[in-house]
Write an enzyme that holds these catalytic residues in place. Structure first.
Site, short mmCIF file in Angstrom:
data_model
loop_
_atom_site.label_atom_id
_atom_site.label_comp_id
_atom_site.label_asym_id
_atom_site.label_seq_id
_atom_site.Cartn_x
_atom_site.Cartn_y
_atom_site.Cartn_z
N GLU A 9 48.92 98.46 16.98
CA GLU A 9 47.72 96.59 17.43
C GLU A 9 47.15 97.15 18.34
OE1 GLU A 9 50.35 93.14 16.82
OE2 GLU A 9 48.72 92.18 17.67
N GLU A 54 53.68 83.63 19.34
CA GLU A 54 52.07 84.22 18.62
C GLU A 54 53.21 84.22 17.50
OE1 GLU A 54 50.20 87.26 20.08
OE2 GLU A 54 49.04 85.55 21.61
N ARG A 63 59.53 88.52 28.09
CA ARG A 63 58.20 89.00 28.38
C ARG A 63 57.99 87.37 28.19
NH1 ARG A 63 54.10 90.17 24.36
NH2 ARG A 63 53.09 91.41 25.65
N ARG A 73 46.61 75.97 28.66
CA ARG A 73 47.30 77.67 28.28
C ARG A 73 47.98 77.71 29.66
NH1 ARG A 73 45.32 82.17 23.76
NH2 ARG A 73 47.02 84.43 25.50
N ASP A 82 46.00 86.22 29.20
CA ASP A 82 46.09 87.62 28.22
C ASP A 82 44.80 88.22 28.71
OD1 ASP A 82 46.84 88.84 26.42
OD2 ASP A 82 45.70 88.37 24.63
N GLU A 136 53.18 93.21 33.48
CA GLU A 136 52.50 93.29 32.47
C GLU A 136 50.98 93.44 32.62
OE1 GLU A 136 53.83 92.01 29.25
OE2 GLU A 136 51.83 92.83 27.88
N GLU A 169 41.83 96.12 24.78
CA GLU A 169 41.41 95.15 24.08
C GLU A 169 40.17 94.42 23.88
OE1 GLU A 169 44.90 93.04 23.47
OE2 GLU A 169 43.66 91.41 22.08
N TRP A 220 44.11 78.72 20.23
CA TRP A 220 44.29 79.28 21.57
C TRP A 220 44.25 79.05 22.29
CZ3 TRP A 220 46.82 83.03 18.96
CH2 TRP A 220 47.13 83.31 17.34
#
Ligand code: GCW
Length: 676
Positions: free
Chosen positions: A157, A284, A317, A334, A363, A385, A391, A538
């Site tokens: 992923e 998610e 997490r 968010r 993110d 993190e 990505e 999202w």
């Protein structure tokens, strides 16, 4: 296989000294330190040093001493290693000294000795380690983790360097030598923890904690163990019902807790030093405690009880947010989610639980503010993190040197008291303080021959290890180090370090403007799609209309800025003190808002997008200037990527500029081409 001798001039002055080495014996990590020393000298200088144990040293003695501080204290007479010398390194650290005809590499533990060997080899290669050299270092981060998002099918992923090095077709399947080389690579920059499977634990990956797979997991763990690296398994919170056939996975149900205890006992029979479990829960679509009306501390603490008797830990997490938002509803923000969910639980977690918090509230975007939990959490162990895999930063097609961003992160002042920058907060956990115990980052590695798809993306993996070891290092120092180690000191390394340093600003300029985030192609996350997420579930909206863009996150809007310390809340809430590279994350601004350079926001959007694309073109030209000095394979593969990057940069430039031109009808004051 024959190792290639690099014949590095800078390493030569030490050649005489390195012929005989006295090595303190120990466990398997000590053996690896010895092996790396031997291998490194062979590679750099072309000869194998004679290696002795303390009992077998020939009459003439040895010049080099290698081992742990405690063993060397017993068997040698180095004044620097006396307990009161002030030079003894802390946990996982090392001491190196070269003086006259003697040299010592002393690790605080065996891993420290291994790290010391790797550092010595690097410093010798770059000519830094010579007579008179002395260095005592201790990593600032106790926990230095890599996360793999590898699926058991073998795909990864968000992987951009080929398939998984661990898995294939539903099985653990790897090439032993490759894994050992990966472990060496990680240990060479001090990594000490790795999670091998994706945090989204689906399909047969759920079975990794069963006997069908545990033998193979144990074999993999054995390879990493030699390099001082412990493994984590990502687990699925729903396992008690999906695997155990219990009617529930409710963390407060005694049968569920008993199931996990039993499961942990089985796992630890196979892997007695497993680091623990990594958990993505209520995130998610993954199962979690919310399904049973329980808190995240209920969930994490229950798991902690299962692994704790075996010395294990739970990394939990904080990427918990509503991913089924209605874009019509502006009241849900968010960006607030991690703080809203976890701050009220500060102090509620077991001391075997470590929260893993993404650096930003969204993110891994190109530019986000720091998550306000940093500096605020005081009674909960936690790590930050980061994402090494690119990505949102160009898929290892575009060059994007991430330590550039990480340096900004490290320098951010949480303003929760004195000494409250991230750099200053990194350190071993102490209750009542906000210490960040270390870092986790998503790996950028796959089966590609050069590991990372883009050869120059190796600097991101290297840079991650270096920067979390010592957060005070600059991105530039690291770029220079990596380039010199990879290409040898000299002009080529200078050009490549320069390319690395110019890459992040270029990427940021042609991407979503000024911290507004998510103008990227949905799901794929490469290339522009300006309204791709605008009407989705999202929660990442920019709400651009013909006059303004951005979400108001000040107290007059969603109130997100109040999650920061009062000083930062005020700084962010005021557009004139809010950093401009984040201004559209925090504020909704009119296109005619005047920025610090005296130009409007709109003109700044046009300017940065033209500039970013020009900079991508300039990087391509710079690379071409290296044609005759680089190995053909490296030159060609990177050239191909720079060419593709330029196509991407053009697409971003033109789509962004056209979008805003159409919205506003206002021309670029410099008259450059904007397509209609
Ligand atoms: O938003 C995302 C990524 C997912 C990833 C997730 C996470 C592993 O797009 O691919 O899933 O973050 O961090 O859990």
């Amino acid at each position: 296989m024959q190792e290639r001798v690099m014949d590095q001039a800078a390493a030569k002055p030490l050649a005489g000294l390195l012929e005989s080495v006295c090595v303190e014996q120990g466990g398997e990590v000590a053996a690896q330190a010895e092996e790396e020393f031997r291998r490194g000298i062979k590679r750099l200088l072309g000869f194998s040093p004679a290696m002795y144990t303390p009992g077998t040293v020939p009459s003439g003695g040895c010049a080099v001493f290698l081992g742990t501080v405690s063993r060397l204290q017993k068997n040698s007479d180095f004044a620097d290693l006396r307990p009161d010398s002030g030079k003894i390194p802390g946990a996982d650290g090392f001491f190196i000294k070269i003086s006259g005809k003697k040299m010592v590499i002393a690790g605080q533990n065996e891993a420290g000795a291994l790290y010391g060997v790797f550092r010595f080899l690097a410093l010798m290669q770059t000519g830094v380690a010579r007579d008179g050299f002395e260095l005592s270092e201790t990593p600032k981060s106790p926990l230095r983790m890599i996360n793999h998002w590898d699926d058991i099918s073998g795909s990864i992923e968000r992987g951009y360097a080929g398939r998984s090095i661990f898995f294939r077709d539903g099985r653990i399947d790897y090439e032993e030598r490759r894994i050992a080389d990966y472990a060496r690579l990680l240990a060479s920059v001090g990594i000490n923890r790795i999670s091998i499977n994706n945090v989204n634990v689906r399909a047969q990956a759920k079975l990794l904690i069963t006997e069908e797979y545990l033998g193979d997991v144990a074999s993999l763990a054995a390879i990493f163990r030699r390099y001082g690296i412990k493994i984590f398994l990502s687990i699925n919170f729903g396992a008690p019902w999906s695997l155990g056939k219990l009617p529930t996975a409710d963390p407060l149900d005694p049968a569920v807790a008993a199931w996990w205890k039993e499961r942990a006992a089985l796992i630890y029979k196979y892997i007695p030093d497993l680091a623990g479990f990594l958990v993505k829960a209520d995130s998610e679509g993954e199962p979690g405690p919310f399904q049973y009306n329980r808190t995240h501390s209920d969930g994490a603490n229950m798991l902690a009880q299962a692994v704790k008797p075996h010395g294990g830990e739970i990394v939990w997490r904080c990427f918990v947010y509503n991913c089924a938002q209605d874009w019509r509803d502006p009241s849900v923000d968010r960006a607030r989610a991690a703080y809203d969910h976890f701050m009220p639980l500060d102090g509620a977690f077991d001391d075997s639980v470590i929260l893993q918090i993404k650096f930003g509230p969204y993110d891994f975007q190109v530019r986000e503010p720091l998550t306000p939990l940093f500096g605020a959490l005081k009674k909960t162990r936690h790590v930050m993190e980061l994402q090494i895999t690119q990505e949102y930063t160009g898929h290892q097609i575009d060059l994007c040197y991430l330590p550039w961003l990480w340096e900004d992160i490290m320098r951010f002042d949480t303003a929760h008291g004195p000494a409250s920058t991230i750099t200053e907060l990194v350190g071993p956990y102490k209750k009542g303080s906000s210490f960040i115990e270390g870092f986790a980052a998503v790996s950028n590695v796959g089966l590609d021959r050069n590991w990372t798809g883009h050869t120059l993306a190796q600097a991101n993996l290297y840079g991650y290890g270096r920067m979390i070891w010592d957060p005070s290092l600059s991105a530039e120092e690291i770029a220079r180090e990596w380039s010199e180690l990879s290409f040898g000191p000299g002009d080529t390394a200078r050009v490549i370090a320069g390319l690395q340093m110019s890459s992040y600003p270029a990427y940021e300029k042609y991407n979503a403007p000024f911290g507004v985030c998510f103008m990227v192609t949905p799901h794929l996350h490469y290339g522009p799609n300006i309204e791709g997420y605008e009407f989705s579930r999202w929660g990442t909206y920019h709400r651009a209309d013909n006059r303004a863009i951005g979400i108001d996150r000040t107290p007059s809007g969603t109130g997100y800025t109040n999650q920061y310390s009062p000083k930062n809340a005020e700084m962010f809430a005021n557009p004139s003190t809010c950093p401009e590279n984040l201004i559209l994350f925090i504020h909704r601004l009119r296109y005619d808002y005047i920025m610090k350079n005296g130009e409007t926001l709109l003109q700044n959007i046009y300017d940065t997008h033209f500039e970013g694309c020009d900079e991508a073109a300039a990087m391509l030209e710079k690379w071409k200037s290296l044609k005759n000095v680089l190995e053909v394979e490296i030159y060609e593969s990177v050239l191909d990527r720079f060419e593709r990057q330029l196509v991407n940069a053009r697409e971003w430039r033109d789509q962004i500029n056209t979008y805003f031109h159409r919205k506003t009808g206002i021309a670029d004051k410099r008259g450059r081409k904007i397509y209609d």
